[in-house]
Structure formats: C-alpha cells, structure tokens
Scaffold this motif. Structure first.
Motif, PDB file in Angstrom:
ATOM      1  N   ASP A 492       0.685  -1.272   0.038  1.00  0.00           N
ATOM      2  CA  ASP A 492       0.009   0.047   0.009  1.00  0.00           C
ATOM      3  C   ASP A 492       0.807   1.330   0.054  1.00  0.00           C
ATOM      4  O   ASP A 492       0.453   2.392  -0.712  1.00  0.00           O
ATOM      5  CB  ASP A 492      -0.839  -0.090   1.222  1.00  0.00           C
ATOM      6  CG  ASP A 492      -0.329  -0.095   2.644  1.00  0.00           C
ATOM      7  OD1 ASP A 492       0.975  -0.528   2.589  1.00  0.00           O
ATOM      8  OD2 ASP A 492      -0.927   0.303   3.529  1.00  0.00           O
ATOM      9  N   ARG A 496       5.088   4.388   6.251  1.00  0.00           N
ATOM     10  CA  ARG A 496       4.901   4.124   7.378  1.00  0.00           C
ATOM     11  C   ARG A 496       4.930   2.752   7.993  1.00  0.00           C
ATOM     12  O   ARG A 496       5.347   2.037   7.204  1.00  0.00           O
ATOM     13  CB  ARG A 496       3.411   4.685   7.541  1.00  0.00           C
ATOM     14  CG  ARG A 496       2.304   3.813   7.071  1.00  0.00           C
ATOM     15  CD  ARG A 496       0.850   4.642   7.367  1.00  0.00           C
ATOM     16  NE  ARG A 496      -0.107   3.696   6.652  1.00  0.00           N
ATOM     17  CZ  ARG A 496      -0.985   4.423   6.181  1.00  0.00           C
ATOM     18  NH1 ARG A 496      -1.178   5.780   5.858  1.00  0.00           N
ATOM     19  NH2 ARG A 496      -1.866   3.654   5.417  1.00  0.00           N
ATOM     20  N   GLU A 498       3.499   0.293   7.819  1.00  0.00           N
ATOM     21  CA  GLU A 498       2.343  -0.542   7.448  1.00  0.00           C
ATOM     22  C   GLU A 498       3.130  -1.450   6.284  1.00  0.00           C
ATOM     23  O   GLU A 498       3.257  -2.639   6.529  1.00  0.00           O
ATOM     24  CB  GLU A 498       1.177   0.290   6.901  1.00  0.00           C
ATOM     25  CG  GLU A 498      -0.232  -0.430   6.698  1.00  0.00           C
ATOM     26  CD  GLU A 498      -1.403   0.043   6.669  1.00  0.00           C
ATOM     27  OE1 GLU A 498      -1.625   1.251   7.240  1.00  0.00           O
ATOM     28  OE2 GLU A 498      -2.558  -0.481   6.469  1.00  0.00           O
ATOM     29  N   ASP A 505      -6.451  -2.568  -2.690  1.00  0.00           N
ATOM     30  CA  ASP A 505      -5.691  -1.284  -3.456  1.00  0.00           C
ATOM     31  C   ASP A 505      -5.353  -1.623  -5.127  1.00  0.00           C
ATOM     32  O   ASP A 505      -4.775  -0.459  -5.696  1.00  0.00           O
ATOM     33  CB  ASP A 505      -4.326  -0.830  -2.854  1.00  0.00           C
ATOM     34  CG  ASP A 505      -4.698  -0.417  -1.227  1.00  0.00           C
ATOM     35  OD1 ASP A 505      -5.748  -1.019  -0.663  1.00  0.00           O
ATOM     36  OD2 ASP A 505      -3.777   0.060  -0.636  1.00  0.00           O
ATOM     37  N   HIS A 791       0.711   6.301  -2.145  1.00  0.00           N
ATOM     38  CA  HIS A 791      -0.281   5.251  -2.250  1.00  0.00           C
ATOM     39  C   HIS A 791      -0.904   5.343  -3.728  1.00  0.00           C
ATOM     40  O   HIS A 791      -1.034   6.366  -4.169  1.00  0.00           O
ATOM     41  CB  HIS A 791      -1.635   5.736  -1.276  1.00  0.00           C
ATOM     42  CG  HIS A 791      -1.616   4.863  -0.099  1.00  0.00           C
ATOM     43  ND1 HIS A 791      -0.838   4.732   0.869  1.00  0.00           N
ATOM     44  CD2 HIS A 791      -2.737   3.699   0.108  1.00  0.00           C
ATOM     45  CE1 HIS A 791      -1.211   4.002   1.863  1.00  0.00           C
ATOM     46  NE2 HIS A 791      -2.260   3.180   1.326  1.00  0.00           N
TER      47      HIS A 791
HETATM   48  C1  BGC Z   1      -4.251   0.771   4.052  1.00  0.00           C
HETATM   49  C2  BGC Z   1      -4.869   0.897   2.656  1.00  0.00           C
HETATM   50  C3  BGC Z   1      -5.717  -0.292   2.847  1.00  0.00           C
HETATM   51  C4  BGC Z   1      -6.668   0.028   3.911  1.00  0.00           C
HETATM   52  C5  BGC Z   1      -7.940  -0.942   4.067  1.00  0.00           C
HETATM   53  C6  BGC Z   1      -5.204   1.344   4.936  1.00  0.00           C
HETATM   54  O1  BGC Z   1      -4.267   1.427   6.121  1.00  0.00           O
HETATM   55  O2  BGC Z   1      -3.264   1.772   3.586  1.00  0.00           O
HETATM   56  O3  BGC Z   1      -4.401   1.128   1.528  1.00  0.00           O
HETATM   57  O4  BGC Z   1      -6.505  -0.590   1.662  1.00  0.00           O
HETATM   58  O5  BGC Z   1      -6.218   0.366   5.164  1.00  0.00           O
HETATM   59  O6  BGC Z   1      -8.900  -0.054   4.691  1.00  0.00           O
END
Ligand code: BGC
Length: 915
Positions: A492, A496, A498, A505, A791
């Motif tokens: 994504d 960060r 994540e 996505d 993103h």
């Molecule tokens: C991510 C997104 C993802 C989403 C789902 C986010 O935190 O970065 O890209 O699809 O959460 O709700």
C-alpha cells in the motif's frame, strides 16, 4: 520469394544483435522471465517476438527445438523436444510439450517461424534451467540458524536484531565445469562466493507467508568457484521473517522466528561427476558483524568499526565464530522464485541541501521515492551519522513525520575513521523525499549523496505524453508511486509502519499498472500469495501474504483475486492465471454466497467506498451518509461483476458445464434483487445516488437497458452540476469512473476530472507539490493518522483510461494479450495530442495523434503477428487516407459503427489522416 527481413527478438540475457542474411536475432523468454533459472513448473511457456520492417506479417507456423546441451542444439539434436513444424499463429505462452524435465535440468532452445512474408532462420539459443522439483530433494539439506538473541538484540515494539554473518569454507578436489546454487535465506540474504557478491538483487528473496511457501533463488556460479579452497558467505537479515513489532500486536502481526537458511550448491566437475554441498551444522556464524540492527520500518544501524575484513574469503580465521544449529524449517513448500527480485533500478541526485540547525541538514531528493540513500563521509572512528527519512517538511523546514506512525525510519552509520567512507544500507528501504542528516563534522556537499530507487526488476513498458501538462504530471506521479510500491508484492505504501499488500488497493490498479510496468510475474506471484492465504473454509484475507491476520470478508478487497487473474489474461494472454486459481476462486465465491448472501444480496462489506472526499478537509473518514455508499450496494454489485468474470473463466478453461449455468442463475437473482431494492425508477438513481452507487451498476451491465441512458444522465448531472466537475468517489467507485463516462459518451467529462486542478482531483495533488499519488484526496490537510503521500489506490482506472481511451491502446477481449488491439481513442475528450507507446508481449504498440481544426493525424504502430481494429471519427470513407492511400486500398474490412469507421489493419506502421 526474397529472403524475408524478419528479426526475432529474444528478451533474455545479453542483447546480442547479429546481422545474418538479413536476419537479426536477439532474445527469447521462458515463463516471461528475463532470467529463467530455477523454473519449477513442469511445462514452462515459451514466447518469442518477430521484428521486421515489413508490414502485415503474420506467423503461420513455428518450430521449437529444445536440447539438453548447447552443442546438441547447435546440431539440431533436440533430445528434449522437437515440436516439428506446428501450424499456428501462437508466439507467446507456447507450452513446452517435450520430455519430462527433471530437477536442475538445463534446457537450451531455439525457434524458427514461418510467416506470410517468408520464414526466419533459427533464432539465437536461449536457456532455462529447472529448479528443484520435489520436497524430497531438500530432505538432507539442513535448515540452519540460531534461535537466540545476542548482545544488542531486543524484542519489543522496536525489535532489534543484528544481521547474522555465515561462512563455510569448501574444498573442491577436481576441475569445475559448472556450478549452480539454490538458496533460501530467510528473511533476507546476501550471498558471496570467495568475497564476491552473487547477483545484483537486493532485499531478496520476495516475501511470502513462509509457513506456506518459501522461495529459493538460483544462481549460476560457473567461473566463480574453482578447484581448491572456496568460501561461501551469507548475510542474513530480518525482512518480514523475524517480524518487527511482534510484541506490538502479536495477535495481528505474523512472525516466523529467527533468521535461517538452507542452501544447495551443485558442482559438476570436468570429468562429469557431481558434488552437492548442503547447509549443515558445520557452517559457522557470528552475530557481531557491522550490521547491528536491520528493520524494514525502523532502519539499519551499521557500525563500520565492526567490519570483518575478508570474512567471506579463504584464509579468514573463524575459530571464534559459533556453529550454526539445525533449526525447524519454516514450514512452507520450497518453490523456485518466478518473479524477479528487487534491484537498485534507478539513481537520483538530490536537488538541495539546507542547514536547519547547527550540524543538521535537510536533503531534498526532489522526488518522493522508495529506496535508500548512499552517503560519502570522512571523519573520526566512532563518529555517528544519522539519516531520518520523510515525505515532506513542516512549515519550519523540519521533517514531517507524524504520518509515519511509529516507524522510526532512521539509518545510522558509525565511522571507522579511515578516510573517505561510502555506505548504503543492505536490509531496509524507506519511502521518502527528504532526509534529515546529522553527525557530519563539516558541511556535506550534494555530491556526497545518491538516492537509490529500489523495486522489483520489472521493465518499464509504457510511455505517455499528451497536450495537458497536469495529466502528464499525474502520469509521472503514478509512475513513481507504482515503482515505489512494488516490493516483491504490491504494497500500500513504502513509508509508515504498514507496508502491507492490501488486496483492495490493486483490484483494478494492477490492470492500469500493466501498461507501465511488465508486471505479469509479480502479479502471478501475488495470486499465489492470495491462494496460499485462503482458509480451509474458503475465506480470503484483506492483505496477502497475510502478514496481518485480517480476514474481513468483503467483496471489493477480496475480489482482487479474480480481477487480477482477469488482468493477467487480458493483458498478457496468461491463461494459467485462470487455470491455476479457478477452483480456489470458485471456493471463495461459494464461501461468500453461503455466509453472506441474504435475500439474493451480498450483505457483508468491510471498508466501504474507502477514502471518498470527506465533508471536512481535516478528517480521514467521511461520516456523511450522502457521501458514503451502502456496503450492500458495493458488495452485491461487485459480486455480480465477479460472477460475470467467473463465467468467462469457466468458458476459457472448459470448467464443469454446470458452473456457467450456476453463475448465470445467481447473477440473474442478484440483479433482480439489486434493482428491486436499490433502483429508483422515478429518479433514475441507485440507493442514495452517490456517483459510486450509480457507476457500479452501469459499468457492470446491471441497469435495465431501457433505463441505462437515464441513469447515466442522472450520474452525469451529479458529477457535472452537483459536484461541479469533481471527483466524489473513493477507492471502489474510482475504479470504473473514467471508462464508464467515456463508454457512455462523456469522455469530455472524464477529461475534466483528469485535468482538474481544484479539490478534489489528482491535479489538486499535483498543484500542491505531490510527486506521487496520495492516499487521500485531501492528503495535504487531513489528519496524519492515515495519510500517506505515496499510495496508488486512488488512481482507480485512470491509467487504463489514459491508454485505452486517450491513446487507443487496448487489448481486445476476444484475442487477449494484444493479439488484437482495439485502437479507439476519444479524440473529442479535450486533448489535442497524445503520444503513447506500450511494449506488449508481441512488440511495441504506438499511438501518436494530433488534432488540428479540421484534421486528424494519427500515427500507429502495430507489432508483427497482431492486428488492430482501428476506429476513426468519421463515417465517410473518402475522408480517410492511410499512408496517403485511400482506405479501401489498405483495409478490406471496413464497417461503420455510429459515426465511426472501423477497419482492420495488420502489423506495420501507418499514418492515418482524417479530414
Ligand atoms: C491501507 C490501505 C488499505 C486500507 C484498508 C489502509 O491502512 O493503507 O491502503 O486498503 O487500510 O482499509
């Protein structure tokens, strides 16, 4: 007939060009890989390209020879497969149908083709080699590691673990003819032979759920290893294996344990005998090398004073090193990695350096990117250089890090103090445009820094330029955004805490990206990741590999499984994507039906039309019921759409006859229930009349035919008048917006959305300095809690629209993989010129058009062995000239469709003029 001037292109290894009897030969591909070592499918697919300056070239037959040695192939002794002359126009994804191949076999191959314009000579030789095909063959290879923390290592929210340096001296008694190594190094490895790094990959291998499948990489070590003493060296990093933050939310984040490796080195000697060297407990290691910490999210700490000179060469004293221990295998099945590793794909020079407070500098790369910084520094032993990474700056000029959450994103280099030192990290990457640098004893110069752009080694295949500068900058931003987020899986965001491979996505994004990057192998791998993460009852997670255990049971995120397979088929003619996954997709569809279909509607949805422009500029998630689309509307319509794809797949692979009927029957029920509940036949709108609620049924063909135009006009009113020509859709609606507007005749409104610079729009991001695509339409003002500046999900179908609708480069559904190209640009949307190229599996497709007052000039290139259906905006044949000739003289298949002429062109380069 004159000798044909045909060239065959081999997209493999060296770029050799030999002129020979008017024939030039270059590359071949196996499984669409540029480096096909370690293929572990029994029937690999072979592809080739014909290049010629002749027009209207069609392949009519091919002949493939495959031999177990180069010499044999040279003598046309095809001991593995002689296809004979096969009458066929197939030149991509041709299935190997020869002798059964065994583990580690080499297969040398060449091809010759016959065309309507003559035949080619035999192509250059290409090679693929098989991987290790059975689990049993790994049996006596030990997984080795050391399940323990050492000094400096900690486990916690910010886990720290030093890299493990591994070494094994080996002695070979005989002259070496060839050697290959098969390595699994978890989470990440660097491999050395006699001090030399093997391969130019970084952050290898690609991440997987290591309990399900583990990728091995294969390298040819011929000429790197020789009779006598040799040393194998490896460095093991953490990657996603020793998962960082496992103490943070252990129930959520998967962790796999301490780094470990397994390896086989197969040496063939000149006398024909073989020896296999395998990892075992005699291999030694130290955790006290210079890489003191390496953590994808927090950064790398490198203490140059702890370097181990010559540790990976012969003669090094490893008597103080410890022995590796036999450890449990990760559990996943060993698989040959069939998608390339990451590489340093680009380097960029920083634009400026500014001192903020004494001794602290901010470096501006001029571009949001993912990768790392290489530094040059001089100083005393023990001096500490720190680099902290961010995407933007605060008003006071310091780093804006609030949106990185708790990722520490800091690299540290501790000097050894031996003159000029050059360093870059090994096992981390960052998403950044700005770097805060401290610790230099002097003011560093711009030349001391190089930005290394790191992503999967996938070729750029598309270019796009048009008359609108905003659209051009959006294209650049998309390009940088996509390359930032290819990390052995599509993630994504790269910055960060994540960095997860969220399915939703890429549902449609993967398709748009395929026009810009040759992403076939990456997405084929991702489909496997999704398959492997499926639960026994059929559920699919929200992220795959499921590094986060999120099994949210939606349709719009999970549907990526089916949509991406469709993309691979459509764009690359990749039927295997459907064959290999059909049953798993069907299982998931059945699971959703049994769990969540109530009254013929799909009731479960998790994320909604994620990231619609919210009611206030500061917030992330809208709460305004007029902006949000009901979850049941999203899921039911999307599920209907997926049923249509499943029906298409069932036909393609000849699935059970009852499948098609079942999909049909269920689709009809859903459509009926959906229209009964959500279609307001008085207002011609769906549900609460958001653009998303209308665009989905329009795009999916759910709207009763007689109301279609009215529903469309209602949606147009909503966009054009109510939203004043602005976007109001989120991640789901935007996937279908641009194409639906264009297909129903309002390309001009799509163009307005694409070229807008006011909020909310892609152009608004550009106006506000974005060099990638934001996570939120209001990314410059929203809360940092969820606000990445890199993103790609909001791109929706924008890139598809650029290529298919503006450039007119689209693969026909009937002849996928661009075997037939639909060239139908919308010349009236608002652009005055477009110049686009796309490197398809068959070769280069080009579309360049310029519109002047009463004249259209259109240059097209159609690759050999394909044809195009070309649409020009006039019904009058006399107004069209092709290469200055009358249209009838060039194309025999001319039709009229509305106010368009449609005609077929075979391969070649044409100049189309329309008055
Ligand atoms: C991510 C997104 C993802 C989403 C789902 C986010 O935190 O970065 O890209 O699809 O959460 O709700």
């Amino acid at each position: 007939m004159k000798k044909a001037i045909l060239l065959i292109v081999f997209v493999f290894q060296s770029f050799l060009v030999i002129a020979q009897n008017g024939l030039e030969l270059r590359h071949l591909q196996c499984e669409m890989l540029t480096n096909p070592l370690g293929i572990d499918v029994l029937q690999p697919r072979l592809s080739w390209q014909i290049i010629t300056d002749k027009a209207e070239v069609e392949q009519i037959a091919y002949h493939v020879l495959v031999a177990s040695s180069k010499e044999k192939l040279e003598n046309n002794e095809a001991d593995l497969w002689d296809s004979g002359k096969v009458e066929s126009d197939a030149s991509i994804n041709v299935l190997y149908k020869g002798k059964k191949l065994n583990s580690r076999d080499d297969a040398f191959w060449k091809v010759k083709v016959w065309t309507n314009k003559g035949e080619t000579q035999w192509s250059q030789t290409a090679l693929w080699s098989m991987g290790i095909l059975s689990y049993a063959e790994w049996k006596s290879t030990r997984w080795i590691g050391y399940n323990q923390l050492f000094e400096g290592d900690t486990i916690g929210q910010f886990s720290k673990l030093s890299a493990r340096y591994v070494r094994k001296p080996i002695k070979l008694e005989k002259d070496v003819k060839e050697a290959k190594v098969y390595i699994m190094g978890m989470g990440l490895y660097e491999l050395y032979i006699n001090g030399e790094k093997i391969g130019n990959q970084v952050l290898a291998p690609v991440p997987t759920d290591y309990t399900k499948n583990v990728k091995y990489n294969v390298f040819d070590l011929t000429n790197k290893i020789e009779k006598g003493e040799n040393v194998i060296g490896a460095i093991l990093g953490n990657g996603r294996f020793f998962a960082m933050r496992q103490e943070y939310k252990p129930y959520k984040i998967k962790s796999f344990g301490f780094p470990k490796m397994a390896m086989q080195l197969v040496v063939t000697f000149e006398d024909g005998s073989k020896e296999t060297i395998k990892t075992d407990e005699s291999w030694k290691f130290t955790p006290y090398g210079p890489i003191r910490e390496n953590n994808e999210y927090d950064g790398e700490v490198y203490d140059a004073r702890m370097e181990l000179p010559n540790w990976n060469k012969t003669g090094f004293d490893d008597s103080k090193w410890m022995n590796m221990m036999w450890v449990q295998e990760p559990g996943g099945f060993p698989e040959g990695q069939m998608t390339p590793n990451m590489k340093v794909m680009d380097v960029i020079k920083p634009k400026s350096i500014t001192e903020t407070k004494k001794g602290t500098y901010i470096l501006d790369m001029g571009q949001n990117m993912a990768g790392w910084l290489q530094i040059k520094v001089k100083g005393n032993s023990g001096n500490i250089i720190k680099m902290k990474f961010a995407e933007s700056l605060k008003d006071d000029g310091s780093l804006y890090i609030a949106n990185l959450r708790d990722a520490q994103v800091t690299d540290t280099y501790i000097l050894k103090g031996e003159g000029e030192e050059i360093w870059e990290p090994t096992f981390v990457y960052h998403g950044f445009r700005f770097v805060e640098i401290s610790g230099y004893a002097y003011k560093p110069k711009l030349e001391d820094f190089v930005g290394k752009v790191v992503y999967d080694d996938l070729k750029t295949v598309g270019t796009f330029e048009c008359s609108n500068p905003t659209m051009n900058q959006i294209f650049k931003n998309a390009y940088w955004g996509i390359r930032s987020n290819y990390k052995g899986m599509p993630i994504d965001c790269p910055q960060r805490n994540e960095r997860q491979p969220w399915l939703g996505d890429r549902t449609t994004g993967a398709y748009g990206e395929s026009f810009i990057f040759d992403n076939q192998t990456l997405y084929a791998k991702w489909l496997d990741d999704i398959k492997f993460s499926q639960t026994l009852d059929g559920g699919i997670p929200d992220v795959a590999p499921a590094f986060w255990r999120y099994y949210g049971d939606g349709v719009t995120w999970q549907g990526a499984y089916i949509k991406v397979a469709d993309m691979l088929y459509q764009q690359f003619g990749d039927k295997k994507a459907i064959e290999n996954h059909y049953l798993f997709m069907k299982k998931w569809m059945g699971y959703m039906e049994s769990q969540y279909l109530k009254n013929d509607l799909m009731t479960q949805d998790k994320y909604g039309d994620w990231c619609v422009p919210p009611e206030s500029l500061e917030i992330i998630r809208s709460k305004d019921p007029m902006r949000l689309t009901d979850g049941e509307v999203l899921s039911s319509s999307f599920y209907y759409h997926l049923l249509q794809l499943m029906k298409k797949f069932a036909k393609i692979i000849d699935a059970d006859a009852s499948d098609v009927a079942d999909y049909d029957e269920l689709s009809e029920r859903i459509k009926t229930a959906f229209n009964a509940k959500y279609l307001n036949a008085k207002t011609f709108s769906y549900a609460n009349n958001t653009v998303t609620a209308n665009v989905l049924p329009l795009a999916f063909g759910m709207v009763p035919k007689e109301l279609e135009e009215k529903v469309f006009q209602n949606m147009v009113h909503e966009i054009e008048v109510v939203k004043q020509g602005h976007i109001s859709t989120g991640v789901v609606g935007t996937q279908f917006l641009m194409r639906t507007l264009t297909n129903f005749g309002r390309g001009d409104l799509a163009y307005k959305l694409a070229s807008n610079t006011t909020y909310p729009s892609w152009g608004y991001m550009v106006e506000n300095g974005a060099t990638t695509i934001w996570e939120l339409w209001n990314g410059n003002t929203a809360d940092p809690e969820m606000n990445s500046q890199n993103h790609v999900m909001l791109l929706g179908d924008l890139m598809i629209w650029y290529y298919e609708n503006m450039a007119g480069i689209k693969s026909s559904e009937a002849h996928p993989g661009f075997k037939q190209i639909i060239m139908k640009p919308d010349f009236n949307a608002g652009l005055s010129f477009v110049d686009a190229t796309y490197e398809s599996s068959y070769g280069s497709i080009k579309s360049h058009w310029t519109k002047k007052k009463n004249k259209l000039d259109w240059g097209v290139t159609i690759p050999p062995n394909t044809s195009a259906l070309v649409y020009v905006p006039t019904a009058d044949v006399s107004k069209v000239k092709i290469n200055k000739q009358n249209l009838e003289g060039v194309s025999k298949h001319i039709k009229t469709e509305g106010n368009h002429l449609v005609f077929e062109l075979k391969s070649g380069t044409y100049n189309i003029a329309v008055k």
